[in-house]
Design an enzyme around this catalytic site. Sequence first.
Site, PDB file in Angstrom:
ATOM      1  N   ASP A  39      53.117 -43.529-112.642  1.00  0.00           N
ATOM      2  CA  ASP A  39      54.156 -43.504-112.440  1.00  0.00           C
ATOM      3  C   ASP A  39      54.790 -44.767-113.046  1.00  0.00           C
ATOM      4  O   ASP A  39      55.059 -45.539-113.338  1.00  0.00           O
ATOM      5  CB  ASP A  39      53.932 -44.751-111.023  1.00  0.00           C
ATOM      6  CG  ASP A  39      53.491 -43.130-109.503  1.00  0.00           C
ATOM      7  OD1 ASP A  39      54.640 -42.656-109.213  1.00  0.00           O
ATOM      8  OD2 ASP A  39      52.752 -43.989-109.167  1.00  0.00           O
TER       9      ASP A  39
ATOM     10  N   GLU B 285      56.257 -37.951 -97.871  1.00  0.00           N
ATOM     11  CA  GLU B 285      55.453 -38.188 -98.841  1.00  0.00           C
ATOM     12  C   GLU B 285      54.991 -39.428 -98.493  1.00  0.00           C
ATOM     13  O   GLU B 285      55.959 -40.318 -98.471  1.00  0.00           O
ATOM     14  CB  GLU B 285      55.561 -37.697-100.161  1.00  0.00           C
ATOM     15  CG  GLU B 285      54.644 -36.671-100.545  1.00  0.00           C
ATOM     16  CD  GLU B 285      55.394 -36.146-102.511  1.00  0.00           C
ATOM     17  OE1 GLU B 285      54.621 -35.177-102.689  1.00  0.00           O
ATOM     18  OE2 GLU B 285      55.225 -36.933-102.567  1.00  0.00           O
TER      19      GLU B 285
END
Lengths: 398, 276
Positions: B60, B49
Amino acid sequence: MIHVDLPDEFGHFGRYGGTFVAETLMEPIAQLREAYTQARQDPAFLAALDADLQHYVGRPSPIYHAERLSRELGGAQLYLKREDLNHTGAHKINSAIGQGLLAKRMGKTRIIAETGAGQHGVATATVAARLGLECVVFMGEVDIARQQPNVQRMQLLGAEVRAVSSGSKTLKDALNEALRDWVTQVDNTFYIIGTVAGPHPYPMMVRDFQAVIGREARQQLLMMTGQLPDALVACVGGGSNAIGLFHSFLADDGVALYGVEAAGNGLDSGLHAAPLSAGKPGVLHGNRTYLMEDPDGQIIATHSISAGLDYPGVGPEHAWLKDTRRATYVAVTDDAALAAFYRLTRTEGIIPALESSHAMAYALQLAPQLTPEQAILINLSGRGDKDMATVAALAEVA
Amino acid sequence: MGRITDCFAALRAEHKTALIPFVTAGDPQPAVTVPLLHTLVEWGADIIELGVPFSDPMADGPVIQLASERALAQGVSLTQVLAMVAAFRRTNTTTPVVLMGYLNPLEAMGYTEFAAGARQAGVDGVLMVDSPPDACSDLTDCLVQHDIDPIFLIAPTTTSQRIAQITRVAHGFVYYVALKGVTGAGHLDTASVAAKLTQIRAHTALPVGVGFGIRDAATAQAMAAIADAVVVGSALVTRIAACADQPDQVPVVAGTFLAELRAAIDNPSRSLQDTC
């Protein structure tokens, strides 16, 4: 064209708006949408809201005819919608009250908010104190430094002010951090967004709560002058006070709508906060709208003398009003806003917030182009007490 | 069949769980990324990823925010990220690469141009964190037309009805966010994750990966026992950040960590409780 039925069920204003959030927030947002859809049709909820707006906020806010300033300018008559006289000193309380009541209705025990100038943070902290809810306000470090009085007010009201040190340390980063907090404590937390941006239903919900401004103003001005104004002028950061004023006039084709963005050091300088004037459409903070971004789609740092306008995006309904040309978006510089700040203060004895000073600055340009029989209605969205330090520091430099 | 589907089919035949490391493209330096990806594969990555840096990574935690900031400070753009994938593909034609990030850089490039460029570079899947399937069906359609798998998140808050809706349009695998929070946060509750995976599998035959909150060999092993793939991001990026000043050390540090995770998930009987 009549826009009053927007957004559609997906939160779209034309191609703008929508729900661009991480999957974790999709269900909580659906629950909010459902709760708000019920509340807005519930006479008991609306009655409680009206009572609070009247007895707690102090509505209706007056309209003041700035006769001396109008005479000096020699053009249109200037009327000020005095949102600065609301409890807590700005229009932000209109929506904070509504969202606070909704939070209580949904059984939430904790409230979070983002703030730039601190006006929305103060309004949210105020509502949380009154409703007995825990409150955390996210604020960029840069804004904490330049809006100290509001930080102290929030703390006095029992809110925790959490400093945000990521990114540009201003409003957009406070919004990021609030979204991160929300995703972590989504079960007990209600996020009171301060402007008409964010994922659906926020742009619609905050607009509905702020629309009281234009609803009152339309009636008040008709009573005072017997006619509708020729133009409305309001400053636009995220755009909640502007949408609040504009909404009841959208179908009145004869009323020109002017949204005033922050041109900072000038649109050509790159140091500004004017996405509608100089940005392009993209996706940020849950919705598609005009943004300030670089060619790679990265959001760029904004600049404005006014913390409340220092934001790289704008509510999606404004993006729609721009594209359909129902509203006109202009931008005024820090210097012009500051000049208008002094002029209103010295001519009418009203100290406007630096945000609202942008609307005043454009009205000063527009008025001489119209006749004394015409009227401009300006949203004086907040008072300038919070800006004393900023203005004093600039006066020292000068 | 794409690389992602082939990869899961091969692992399934061997009764193995996929290990998916996440790194941010260009962190700590653009020149490190391609060698780093090769090292990750060497030490046990089944799928990569690759994070596309974004200025406002709302989902995040601080670790990946800072990784994004380090990459952006060096001007890493989506175009460069695609070039990195193309460079990786010159010597690796089998390991699937999934781009993960936020929608606006794709909006700026244009969906069609992005999908064509990504396909040409050798990208196999795209996961846009702020773009659930109902938010942006035109991107999904565009990816599918270019034989790129649209990967979607499912969260603890996702209802059964939404799981059905998401799995209808998902390709490759689905990614279960194991906790309510941002990347790198909180503690995993294996029992509740297992229950949700059962619910997801009632809707789809696609492999289910688990990520957010996998911090070490023990959590990777616990998740590998119930999931088809484990994704490790913040824990890996933390180790990369620790040697940001010595970029030549990044691949070995990351590879060593990945090898620990690989060993743990491939040997489910080995107890890790004592060592953690």
